[in-house]
Design a protein around this motif. Structure first.
Motif, PDB file in Angstrom:
ATOM      1  N   PHE A 116       0.818  -1.214   0.000  1.00 37.27           N
ATOM      2  CA  PHE A 116       0.000   0.000   0.000  1.00 37.27           C
ATOM      3  C   PHE A 116       0.851   1.263   0.000  1.00 37.27           C
ATOM      4  O   PHE A 116       0.380   2.327  -0.435  1.00 37.27           O
ATOM      5  N   LEU A 133      -2.588   4.431   4.515  1.00 40.04           N
ATOM      6  CA  LEU A 133      -3.084   3.137   4.969  1.00 40.04           C
ATOM      7  C   LEU A 133      -1.945   2.271   5.508  1.00 40.04           C
ATOM      8  O   LEU A 133      -2.175   1.414   6.385  1.00 40.04           O
ATOM      9  N   VAL A 189      -1.656   2.830   9.171  1.00 32.32           N
ATOM     10  CA  VAL A 189      -2.731   2.154   9.901  1.00 32.32           C
ATOM     11  C   VAL A 189      -2.393   0.676  10.087  1.00 32.32           C
ATOM     12  O   VAL A 189      -2.564   0.106  11.174  1.00 32.32           O
TER      13      VAL A 189
END
Length: 498
Positions: A198, A205, A208
């Motif tokens: 990602f 992201l 995260v």
């Protein structure tokens, strides 16, 4: 009576024992290598703060830069520190399975440690170029490489069972144990692999997913708890029970937590003097031109920096002493206590940043208010998480604490005061700077001086406080119990005798 051994059986048993002896040759205990790995991991986790401490903030842009510093660099530092602690926990679990090492396994462990030493460099890229995905990608690649080497260690150890823990050697379920430990060491790298992918097209992201790596054990435990509540707890089949197993959710031992914590505190204390050696040695040319060749006068100009160093070292030392006093009375560390301890250590690792802020008071006096608040915030969070460890232990005190510090114990009040001292002092200093901003530097230095003396007098102060509370309790008005009035009043209400 047992049957006598045949000649062939005797030959076979001798061959098996000689093969076992050959396998045992060249092996040694893994304890020292585990200690070396723990020391290196604690160093790597702590030096992550260095790119943050060396952040240059101009006076004109201080307010804007401090927001960026707190929101970006400190947040990324905390995340990477906690990821390193996850790798440390997985490494410790791994060597609960591997009982002995040989030359090949030692080299594999050194390869794992070498990869871990690259993490601070990739972290520097992340904080220097937060909007460029390359730093995140390289950090994730390092974590993947660490997990891959740990998986190789697992495969090698299970290929040569004499390296395993003796209980696993005798277990008929070695394959299940291998899957168990592989799942443990590879779940974090698997998430980092997704984060690396990602990072190439949507890097927010990735952050995260990397945070998820930190809390994955707790998420897994919460998911299992919810499943048991909704579907009912199902007992494991009898044939799957092993004499030795590694619980994915079981907390690490108290001794391992203490060893890693001591390493972090020691490295933080050492980092403080490195800045003194680097930044506070006067240049010979300046000594001749500005101080007429007087080295004493030149060193006197660095007085505020040395004052900041002594105050910061005292803070580190007293926080370690509070941590030591707490774990001296801990019988068993729970998973919640382990998480709170790691969070406390993460902010302890930020104390060199607090030193950098306080040592800059003399150079940039116009920014001292914001710098004092940053330092107070770091000290507060480092100490309040220590207090939270004790609070979490009290919730299961019969299992986790010695009787002396439980509710009603003789050391309970003293431990409460010791762990509450720094949170209260730093919070009070922060609030005082909001009301008396002109005296922010004096307030902060007063806190640094007062807290060590308070530690020395703490037991006396606690005893005086408890005695005062006892006196107030004894002086309270005593209300008669229902049905038990005063004797005189009762006699007036009674009928007179005939």
């Amino acid at each position: 009576m047992s049957k006598p051994q045949t000649e062939e059986q005797a030959v076979d048993s001798e061959g098996d024992s000689s093969l076992h002896r050959r396998d045992e040759e060249g092996t040694q205990s893994s304890h020292r290598m585990l200690g070396f790995s723990d020391a290196l991991l604690s160093i790597i986790a702590t030096v992550m703060i260095l790119p943050v401490t060396h952040t240059e903030i101009s006076p004109e842009q201080f307010d804007k830069s401090i927001q960026k510093l707190l929101a970006t660099r400190i947040a990324v530092y905390l995340m990477t520190f906690l990821i390193v602690t996850v790798a440390w926990a997985a490494h410790t679990r791994l060597f609960q399975v591997v009982g002995k090492i040989d030359d090949t396994l030692a080299l594999l462990n050194l390869a794992c440690m070498m990869t871990i030493t690259l993490l601070p460099y990739t972290f520097s890229l992340m904080v220097t170029f937060p909007d460029v995905p390359l730093g995140i990608f390289l950090f994730c690649v390092c974590v993947i490489a660490i997990g891959s080497v740990q998986a190789l260690i697992v495969g090698y150890a299970f290929h040569f069972p004499h390296l395993l823990n003796p209980q696993i050697q005798c277990s008929p379920h070695r394959a299940q144990s291998r899957r168990h430990i592989l799942r443990l060491v590879l779940r974090g790298p698997a998430l980092c692999f997704v984060a690396a992918v990602f990072s190439l097209f949507f890097f927010p992201l990735s952050y995260v997913l990397m945070v998820t790596v930190i809390f994955l054990p707790h998420i897994s435990k919460a998911t299992t708890w919810c499943k048991d509540k909704l579907m009912g707890h199902r007992e494991s089949p009898a044939h799957s029970v092993e004499p030795f197993s590694i619980d994915l959710h079981a907390p690490l031992s108290k001794e391992r937590v203490e060893a890693f914590s001591d390493g972090v505190y020691a490295i933080v204390a050492t980092l403080l003097i490195l800045d003194i050696c680097e930044d506070n040695v006067p240049d010979p040319k300046d000594v001749q031109e500005k101080f007429s060749g007087s080295l004493v006068a030149a060193l006197g100009a660095y007085g505020p920096q040395f004052l900041a160093y002594f105050g910061s070292f005292a803070t580190v030392g007293l926080l370690w002493f509070a941590h030591h006093s707490l774990f001296l009375h801990v019988r068993k560390a729970t998973q919640t206590m382990g998480l709170l301890n790691v969070l406390s250590l993460a902010f302890v690792g930020g104390l060199p940043l607090a030193y950098q802020q306080t040592s800059a008071f003399a150079r940039q006096p116009r920014d001292e208010l914001e710098r004092v608040r940053v330092s107070c915030a770091i000290i507060f969070f480092a100490s309040i998480f220590q207090f939270a460890i004790w609070t979490a232990a009290l919730l299961r005190q019969t299992e986790t604490l010695q009787p002396a510090v439980r509710f009603g114990g003789q050391e309970h009040a003293f431990m409460f005061a010791k762990l509450a001292l720094y949170p209260c002092a730093s919070l009070l200093a922060f609030a005082a700077t909001c009301l008396l901003s002109r005296f922010s530097t004096a307030i902060f230095h007063l806190m640094q001086i007062a807290v060590p003396f308070a530690f020395l007098l703490l037991r006396l102060l606690v005893r005086l406080t408890l005695a005062g509370l006892q006196v107030l309790w004894d002086l309270r008005p005593e209300h008669p119990q229902p049905g038990q009035g005063e004797p005189e009043a009762q006699s007036q209400l009674l009928p007179a005798p005939c």
